[in-house]
Enzyme design. Structure first.
Site, short mmCIF file in Angstrom:
data_model
loop_
_atom_site.label_atom_id
_atom_site.label_comp_id
_atom_site.label_asym_id
_atom_site.label_seq_id
_atom_site.Cartn_x
_atom_site.Cartn_y
_atom_site.Cartn_z
N ASN A 1 63.90 69.87 36.89
CA ASN A 1 63.53 70.34 35.54
C ASN A 1 62.99 69.24 34.63
O ASN A 1 62.34 69.53 33.62
CB ASN A 1 64.71 71.03 34.84
CG ASN A 1 65.03 72.41 35.36
OD1 ASN A 1 66.16 72.88 35.25
ND2 ASN A 1 64.06 73.09 35.96
N ASP B 1 68.51 82.24 35.80
CA ASP B 1 67.05 82.24 35.80
C ASP B 1 66.50 83.36 34.92
O ASP B 1 67.11 84.44 34.84
CB ASP B 1 66.56 82.41 37.26
CG ASP B 1 65.09 82.07 37.41
OD1 ASP B 1 64.52 81.43 36.50
OD2 ASP B 1 64.51 82.46 38.43
C1 FPP Z 1 65.79 78.89 34.10
O1 FPP Z 1 65.02 79.80 33.37
C2 FPP Z 1 66.81 78.28 33.28
C3 FPP Z 1 66.88 76.95 32.98
C4 FPP Z 1 65.92 75.96 33.47
C5 FPP Z 1 67.92 76.37 32.14
C6 FPP Z 1 69.14 77.20 31.89
C7 FPP Z 1 69.58 76.89 30.50
C8 FPP Z 1 70.29 77.70 29.69
C9 FPP Z 1 70.81 79.00 30.14
C10 FPP Z 1 70.56 77.37 28.26
C11 FPP Z 1 71.28 76.11 27.98
C12 FPP Z 1 72.45 75.85 28.85
C13 FPP Z 1 73.73 75.71 28.40
C14 FPP Z 1 74.82 75.40 29.35
C15 FPP Z 1 74.05 75.86 26.99
P1 FPP Z 1 63.44 79.63 33.39
O2 FPP Z 1 63.02 79.06 32.11
O3 FPP Z 1 63.01 78.89 34.60
O4 FPP Z 1 63.00 81.12 33.51
P2 FPP Z 1 61.60 81.67 34.04
O5 FPP Z 1 61.72 81.72 35.53
O6 FPP Z 1 61.56 83.01 33.43
O7 FPP Z 1 60.53 80.75 33.55
#
Ligand code: FPP
Length: 253
Positions: free
Chosen positions: A67, A19
């Site tokens: 998501n 996250d």
């Molecule tokens: C949450 O951060 C993360 C995700 C929804 C996706 C995770 C994806 C990756 C780490 C990159 C791609 C994955 C791979 C396996 C290559 P958020 O955007 O919800 O963070 P926030 O809470 O700060 O908005």
């Protein structure tokens, strides 16, 4: 100085809620998709670190069932990153004996992702160095529902005795449990929630919450999570283990 990790007492199965990508990007005035791109570099670091340490299974929450409700450009960017990651990391996975698989409602993924994911999963299926599971279009409740439905259908067709619909039967029908229950669940980004990840498999997991946003989570943070796991006593609902001398005195009573 990195925290000391005891290589003989590693968690077998580590799961991570990655996250903080969006916040990391927003803080520096960039687009959320730049945060996901930086996050995919962290994925590479953490996979390497886990493999070098000797962790048997690593499960990453890469895209939740929920998501899909994010703005379309963000979903598109995440899917493109995922495809790039799979293409770019193929060789390293093969060289390091890493078996790649996906859990979740992966039939919903775009063909551009499935056409690299499925062959890579097949190509690495027999590797035994570490199992890297990407949870994609995944939800813990959804996985339980899907497992229950599959069991009910088999009972309905007369292929399965209804008595098999117990805890073991359900576990066997949940792909995320193929690598065993979660020992250590890490969440980055400062929030302290499970967010519908591995609900069944994490029932007795030790939880580690890191304040670091995912793009800033590095190998040292991973060691710290493992060291914190190793400081805990896991009881699985039982009482604390008595020291040997007290235990034998108690046995004699
Ligand atoms: C949450 O951060 C993360 C995700 C929804 C996706 C995770 C994806 C990756 C780490 C990159 C791609 C994955 C791979 C396996 C290559 P958020 O955007 O919800 O963070 P926030 O809470 O700060 O908005």
């Amino acid at each position: 100085m990195p925290p000391l990790v005891d290589l003989r007492r590693l968690p077998k199965h580590v799961a991570i809620i990655m996250d903080g990508n969006g916040r990391w990007a927003t803080q520096i005035g960039r687009d959320r998709s730049d945060g996901h791109r930086a996050g995919s570099d962290t994925v590479r670091t953490v996979v390497r670190t886990a493999r070098r340490l000797g962790v048997e299974a690593l499960t990453l929450f890469a895209f939740s069932e929920q998501n899909w409700q994010r703005p379309a450009p963000e979903v598109t960017a995440l899917m493109a990153l995922l495809r790039d990651f799979l293409v770019r990391e193929r060789e390293e996975l093969l060289e390091n004996g890493i078996k790649l698989r996906a859990v979740g409602r992966t039939d919903k993924l775009p063909p551009a992702v499935r056409e690299v994911l499925e062959p890579l999963a097949a190509e690495t299926a027999e590797l035994e160095g570490m199992t890297l599971t990407l949870a994609l279009s995944y939800g813990g409740r959804e996985e339980i529902v899907d497992a229950a439905r599959r069991l009910a259908e088999r009972v309905g067709r007369g292929e399965l005795d209804p008595a098999a619909g117990d805890e073991h039967g359900l576990e066997a029908a949940m792909p995320s449990l193929d690598v065993g229950p979660v020992d250590l669940l890490i969440r980055t980004g400062g929030e302290q929630r499970i967010s519908n990840f591995l609900l069944w498999g994490a029932a007795y997991a030790e939880l580690h919450f890191s304040p670091r946003l995912w793009p800033e989570f590095d190998a040292e943070c991973f060691y710290e999570a493992i060291a914190s796991y190793q400081r805990r006593e896991r009881r699985f609902g039982r009482v604390a283990q008595l020291p040997k001398s007290e235990a034998s005195a108690a046995d004699a009573e």
